[in-house]
Design a protein around this motif. Structure first.
Motif, PDB file in Angstrom:
ATOM      1  N   PHE A 289      -1.254  10.397  15.376  1.00  0.00           N
ATOM      2  CA  PHE A 289      -2.063  10.919  14.283  1.00  0.00           C
ATOM      3  C   PHE A 289      -2.318   9.784  13.293  1.00  0.00           C
ATOM      4  O   PHE A 289      -1.628   8.754  13.293  1.00  0.00           O
ATOM      5  CB  PHE A 289      -1.351  12.071  13.554  1.00  0.00           C
ATOM      6  CG  PHE A 289      -1.229  13.329  14.356  1.00  0.00           C
ATOM      7  CD1 PHE A 289      -2.264  14.255  14.377  1.00  0.00           C
ATOM      8  CD2 PHE A 289      -0.081  13.604  15.092  1.00  0.00           C
ATOM      9  CE1 PHE A 289      -2.157  15.424  15.106  1.00  0.00           C
ATOM     10  CE2 PHE A 289       0.036  14.766  15.822  1.00  0.00           C
ATOM     11  CZ  PHE A 289      -1.008  15.674  15.837  1.00  0.00           C
ATOM     12  N   ARG A 290      -3.288   9.989  12.409  1.00  0.00           N
ATOM     13  CA  ARG A 290      -3.521   9.061  11.284  1.00  0.00           C
ATOM     14  C   ARG A 290      -2.679   9.520  10.097  1.00  0.00           C
ATOM     15  O   ARG A 290      -2.743  10.676   9.681  1.00  0.00           O
ATOM     16  CB  ARG A 290      -4.996   9.020  10.908  1.00  0.00           C
ATOM     17  CG  ARG A 290      -5.861   8.298  11.919  1.00  0.00           C
ATOM     18  CD  ARG A 290      -7.291   8.122  11.451  1.00  0.00           C
ATOM     19  NE  ARG A 290      -7.996   9.390  11.326  1.00  0.00           N
ATOM     20  CZ  ARG A 290      -8.389   9.913  10.175  1.00  0.00           C
ATOM     21  NH1 ARG A 290      -8.107   9.308   9.015  1.00  0.00           N
ATOM     22  NH2 ARG A 290      -9.033  11.068  10.144  1.00  0.00           N
ATOM     23  N   ASP A 291      -1.886   8.602   9.559  1.00  0.00           N
ATOM     24  CA  ASP A 291      -1.016   8.912   8.417  1.00  0.00           C
ATOM     25  C   ASP A 291      -1.751   8.541   7.135  1.00  0.00           C
ATOM     26  O   ASP A 291      -1.661   7.409   6.647  1.00  0.00           O
ATOM     27  CB  ASP A 291       0.302   8.141   8.544  1.00  0.00           C
ATOM     28  CG  ASP A 291       1.290   8.507   7.438  1.00  0.00           C
ATOM     29  OD1 ASP A 291       0.993   9.453   6.681  1.00  0.00           O
ATOM     30  OD2 ASP A 291       2.339   7.845   7.338  1.00  0.00           O
ATOM     31  N   THR A 292      -2.489   9.485   6.577  1.00  0.00           N
ATOM     32  CA  THR A 292      -3.264   9.220   5.351  1.00  0.00           C
ATOM     33  C   THR A 292      -2.397   9.196   4.103  1.00  0.00           C
ATOM     34  O   THR A 292      -2.853   8.761   3.045  1.00  0.00           O
ATOM     35  CB  THR A 292      -4.360  10.285   5.201  1.00  0.00           C
ATOM     36  OG1 THR A 292      -3.754  11.590   5.240  1.00  0.00           O
ATOM     37  CG2 THR A 292      -5.377  10.178   6.326  1.00  0.00           C
ATOM     38  N   ASP A 293      -1.150   9.679   4.205  1.00  0.00           N
ATOM     39  CA  ASP A 293      -0.264   9.632   3.050  1.00  0.00           C
ATOM     40  C   ASP A 293       0.186   8.211   2.735  1.00  0.00           C
ATOM     41  O   ASP A 293       0.554   7.907   1.597  1.00  0.00           O
ATOM     42  CB  ASP A 293       0.968  10.515   3.294  1.00  0.00           C
ATOM     43  CG  ASP A 293       0.603  11.985   3.395  1.00  0.00           C
ATOM     44  OD1 ASP A 293      -0.453  12.353   2.819  1.00  0.00           O
ATOM     45  OD2 ASP A 293       1.339  12.747   4.040  1.00  0.00           O
ATOM     46  N   ASN A 294       0.212   7.343   3.736  1.00  0.00           N
ATOM     47  CA  ASN A 294       0.633   5.950   3.546  1.00  0.00           C
ATOM     48  C   ASN A 294      -0.470   5.007   4.019  1.00  0.00           C
ATOM     49  O   ASN A 294      -0.224   4.054   4.740  1.00  0.00           O
ATOM     50  CB  ASN A 294       1.917   5.683   4.337  1.00  0.00           C
ATOM     51  CG  ASN A 294       3.052   6.600   3.939  1.00  0.00           C
ATOM     52  OD1 ASN A 294       3.553   6.513   2.825  1.00  0.00           O
ATOM     53  ND2 ASN A 294       3.449   7.498   4.841  1.00  0.00           N
ATOM     54  N   SER A 295      -1.687   5.296   3.633  1.00  0.00           N
ATOM     55  CA  SER A 295      -2.831   4.534   4.148  1.00  0.00           C
ATOM     56  C   SER A 295      -3.439   3.656   3.078  1.00  0.00           C
ATOM     57  O   SER A 295      -3.318   3.915   1.881  1.00  0.00           O
ATOM     58  CB  SER A 295      -3.893   5.495   4.679  1.00  0.00           C
ATOM     59  OG  SER A 295      -4.436   6.268   3.627  1.00  0.00           O
ATOM     60  N   TYR A 296      -4.103   2.591   3.549  1.00  0.00           N
ATOM     61  CA  TYR A 296      -4.937   1.756   2.702  1.00  0.00           C
ATOM     62  C   TYR A 296      -6.417   2.061   2.928  1.00  0.00           C
ATOM     63  O   TYR A 296      -7.223   1.977   2.021  1.00  0.00           O
ATOM     64  CB  TYR A 296      -4.662   0.271   2.978  1.00  0.00           C
ATOM     65  CG  TYR A 296      -3.363  -0.217   2.396  1.00  0.00           C
ATOM     66  CD1 TYR A 296      -3.260  -0.519   1.043  1.00  0.00           C
ATOM     67  CD2 TYR A 296      -2.242  -0.368   3.192  1.00  0.00           C
ATOM     68  CE1 TYR A 296      -2.058  -0.978   0.503  1.00  0.00           C
ATOM     69  CE2 TYR A 296      -1.038  -0.823   2.674  1.00  0.00           C
ATOM     70  CZ  TYR A 296      -0.949  -1.125   1.308  1.00  0.00           C
ATOM     71  OH  TYR A 296       0.233  -1.558   0.785  1.00  0.00           O
ATOM     72  N   ILE A 297      -6.735   2.376   4.192  1.00  0.00           N
ATOM     73  CA  ILE A 297      -8.131   2.691   4.526  1.00  0.00           C
ATOM     74  C   ILE A 297      -8.221   4.075   5.155  1.00  0.00           C
ATOM     75  O   ILE A 297      -8.640   5.030   4.519  1.00  0.00           O
ATOM     76  CB  ILE A 297      -8.724   1.629   5.485  1.00  0.00           C
ATOM     77  CG1 ILE A 297      -8.675   0.241   4.836  1.00  0.00           C
ATOM     78  CG2 ILE A 297     -10.158   1.974   5.850  1.00  0.00           C
ATOM     79  CD1 ILE A 297      -9.150  -0.859   5.741  1.00  0.00           C
ATOM     80  N   GLY A 298      -7.813   4.179   6.429  1.00  0.00           N
ATOM     81  CA  GLY A 298      -7.922   5.464   7.109  1.00  0.00           C
ATOM     82  C   GLY A 298      -6.627   5.984   7.678  1.00  0.00           C
ATOM     83  O   GLY A 298      -6.606   7.037   8.306  1.00  0.00           O
ATOM     84  N   GLY A 299      -5.530   5.247   7.509  1.00  0.00           N
ATOM     85  CA  GLY A 299      -4.244   5.688   8.027  1.00  0.00           C
ATOM     86  C   GLY A 299      -4.013   5.371   9.482  1.00  0.00           C
ATOM     87  O   GLY A 299      -3.045   5.861  10.074  1.00  0.00           O
ATOM     88  N   VAL A 300      -4.857   4.545  10.089  1.00  0.00           N
ATOM     89  CA  VAL A 300      -4.701   4.217  11.506  1.00  0.00           C
ATOM     90  C   VAL A 300      -3.459   3.368  11.731  1.00  0.00           C
ATOM     91  O   VAL A 300      -2.651   3.630  12.626  1.00  0.00           O
ATOM     92  CB  VAL A 300      -5.962   3.502  12.041  1.00  0.00           C
ATOM     93  CG1 VAL A 300      -5.747   3.040  13.477  1.00  0.00           C
ATOM     94  CG2 VAL A 300      -7.173   4.416  11.966  1.00  0.00           C
ATOM     95  N   SER A 301      -3.287   2.337  10.930  1.00  0.00           N
ATOM     96  CA  SER A 301      -2.156   1.418  11.100  1.00  0.00           C
ATOM     97  C   SER A 301      -0.831   2.141  10.911  1.00  0.00           C
ATOM     98  O   SER A 301       0.113   1.957  11.688  1.00  0.00           O
ATOM     99  CB  SER A 301      -2.272   0.253  10.117  1.00  0.00           C
ATOM    100  OG  SER A 301      -3.457  -0.482  10.342  1.00  0.00           O
ATOM    101  N   SER A 302      -0.743   2.957   9.863  1.00  0.00           N
ATOM    102  CA  SER A 302       0.494   3.693   9.611  1.00  0.00           C
ATOM    103  C   SER A 302       0.787   4.664  10.755  1.00  0.00           C
ATOM    104  O   SER A 302       1.937   4.810  11.182  1.00  0.00           O
ATOM    105  CB  SER A 302       0.394   4.444   8.280  1.00  0.00           C
ATOM    106  OG  SER A 302       1.588   5.116   7.987  1.00  0.00           O
TER     107      SER A 302
END
Length: 612
Positions: free
Chosen positions: A111-124
């Motif tokens: 999943f994309r983690d938008t809670d710890n994101s800079y842009i879209g949460g892909v990296s997290s």
């Protein structure tokens, strides 16, 4: 016979057995009592119900299936009992607490983690999935972007395709934690504590800077945080602080969804139109007589496989893949479309495999009907001698085909009695010379079959007629056979043996029946028709062909001389001299030489000589 109850759990509709419903109701009531004084009670219970509904949805095959006590017990074993763990704030203290371990091993989902994101949460999200720090994923993106620029496209694709972890259950699955009551409660409480601590820290900083007055405000805020609806406030804060990259992501998702809808519509149209066409074709073949020319299919069906069976196999072999294309289009358009179930999928797969195997067997059976190619020969003498002139003409039949000409195809026609018959003009006429005193006609009939006997029987059942009348040989331009013999590459070769010295004239309508070249040893080809020809040994002499005038030889004589060079051109060839070099070209080859090198090119090859 048990009574069933219809329930709505987290927005999903289920049929449930009455006993199972009572057990599920007691279970949910026990969970609610466990969270009576807990912070975020409504959010915890909502997420628990959503997870239970998701687990129920995974276990039912169709929308008519009833949930029994067995399924309820499985869900309870996964989610855990309220008494298996503490449900108050002590669960977050450092002391070891008894915990419930799921019988099922939790598996991570991307999943994309938008809670710890800079842009879209892909990296997290990738960091959670692979169990590494997100900073290393972000460094890899920077290298890809600076290196080849492919990182941007890959990031955008992942941003579009990977879903965002919105619910508590999805956030637990993202980190690989079991989705049970304990973890759902802990996750929600962690969120509330983070918000509470953030607000308290802000208030404390304000208190330190402005003094006692601000401290009172801090105390008020701290008290308010205990009663405020943090879920609502958190959503409000998140909504007001939406970043630029979130807006870009929404734009990408918007266009991607539109594109996906068009793809879904396209797949539905392709699948539905193909299925409708297959259904119409199958019904037409099954009823019979609806599709024109269906009787031709039966004639080429040498293996005698029922046409309705072949049409049914073709329907399933082609229709099932296009049904899944249609179903995929519906899944793209309708988000909550019910699955057809594993049983239906495996059943369709089995039917498809059986259809493919059936078509292969039919194909092998049909191909085996061409395993043997046999022929029968009927040779009869004709009252034509070396002193006679024979004319050859092809005859047609208005019932079969008015135009006379060779054709390798076949046709189903009706004879003079109105009976069906197979008609073909696959006839080749060959003329050879003979030393016999009388001419003869050899009729060679051939056909294919799955055995020598069957092929020979089909060849013998070919019907053909000819007539010699007043010095003219009338040959039928067609042959016929009964439809029960099927069409299995039946063909005919007529070999006419003429005594040497016989004069023959072939009518212009015989042109297409003669070979284009001297195949089969024929002495007459299509270009020799419509001429009077005298038969010689292995050849013919045209008696009325225009006489070609002998070619006049063109005389060339050029002789040019200079101080150091000369040029001579005549019928013998070309000769050039320049100083000591000499070039000569004639019908024997090319010769060139100078003081040091000699070159000779002729039919024997190339010869080069030099003084060295």
């Amino acid at each position: 016979m048990n009574k069933t109850v219809n329930i709505n759990l987290a927005g999903l509709f289920f049929h449930i057995d009455e006993d199972a419903y009572l057990k599920l109701q007691r279970y949910l009531e026990a969970i609610k009592r466990s969270f009576t004084d807990s912070q975020g009670r409504s959010e915890i219970i909502a997420d628990i119900e959503a997870r239970i509904a998701e687990l129920f949805n995974e276990r039912i095959q169709n929308n008519k299936q009833v949930i029994r006590i067995k399924e309820v017990d499985e869900i309870i074993s996964i989610m855990g009992q309220p008494e298996d763990y503490l449900v108050d704030d002590e669960i977050f203290e450092d002391e070891p607490q008894p915990s419930y371990k799921s019988k099922l091993k939790a598996s991570k989902k991307l999943f994309r983690d938008t809670d710890n994101s800079y842009i879209g949460g892909v990296s997290s999200g990738l960091g959670h999935y692979f169990g590494i720090d997100a900073i290393w994923i972000r460094l890899a993106w920077i290298i890809l972007i600076l290196g080849a620029g492919t990182g941007i496209l890959l990031y955008i694709l992942l941003w579009i395709l990977v879903p965002e972890a919105k619910t508590t259950a999805e956030k637990l699955m993202m980190t690989g934690d079991p989705v049970n009551i304990s973890n759902i409660e802990k996750k929600i409480k962690d969120g509330f504590e983070n918000v509470s601590e953030t607000v308290t820290d802000v208030a404390k900083n304000v208190s330190d800077s402005v003094g006692t007055a601000a401290k009172n405000v801090s105390d008020s805020v701290s008290k308010a945080t205990k009663n405020v609806d943090f879920k609502k406030q958190g959503n409000s804060i998140k909504s007001s602080s939406k970043t630029f990259f979130d807006a870009i992501g929404d734009i990408f998702m918007f266009f991607f969804k539109i594109f996906a809808k068009f793809i879904g519509i396209f797949l539905i149209i392709i699948g539905a139109s193909t299925l409708i066409a297959l259904i119409v074709a199958m019904i037409s073949v099954g009823v019979g007589g609806i599709i024109p020319g269906l009787d031709l299919v039966d004639i080429v069906n040498a293996g005698n496989t029922p046409v309705w069976l072949v049409s049914l196999l073709v329907f399933f072999a082609i229709g099932i893949p296009f049904f899944f294309i249609f179903y995929l289009g519906l899944k793209i358009l309708v988000n909550n479309l019910k699955s057809i179930g594993s049983i239906a999928k495996f059943t369709l797969l089995g039917v498809w495999l059986i259809s493919i195997i059936g078509l292969i067997i039919v194909g092998i059976r049909q191909a085996s009907e061409h395993a043997y190619d046999e022929s029968v020969i009927d040779k009869k003498e004709l009252a034509i001698t070396a002193q006679d002139t024979l004319k050859i003409k092809m005859l047609g039949n208005d019932l079969f085909r008015k135009k006379i000409g060779h054709s390798s195809s076949f046709k189903l026609a009706h004879n003079i009695d109105g009976q069906k018959t197979i008609y073909s003009s696959d006839i080749t006429v060959i003329v050879k010379s003979t030393s016999d005193s009388l001419a003869s006609l050899s009729i060679e009939k051939s056909a294919d079959g799955r055995s020598y006997e069957k092929a020979r029987e089909r060849a013998q059942n070919i019907n053909y007629n000819y007539e010699l009348k007043n010095g003219t040989l009338f040959l039928d331009s067609y042959f016929t056979t009964d439809p029960k013999n099927k069409f299995n590459d039946q063909e005919m070769v007529l070999v006419l043996y003429l005594p040497e010295g016989t004069v023959v004239n072939c009518h212009d309508n015989t042109k297409t029946f003669f070979p284009y070249r001297n195949y089969y040893g024929t002495i007459i080809t299509y270009k020799d028709t419509n001429h009077y020809l005298k038969v010689k040994e292995d050849s013919v002499e045209c008696l009325d062909c225009p006489v070609e005038e002998p070619r006049k030889e063109l005389k060339i004589d050029v002789d040019v001389k200079g101080e150091d060079s000369s040029l001579k051109i005549n019928n013998k060839g070309v000769e050039v001299k320049v100083d000591s070099a000499k070039l000569k070209i004639n019908n024997t080859g090319i010769k060139a030489k100078n003081e040091d090198v000699k070159v000779n090119i002729d039919s024997d090859g190339i010869e080069i000589k030099s003084d060295s």
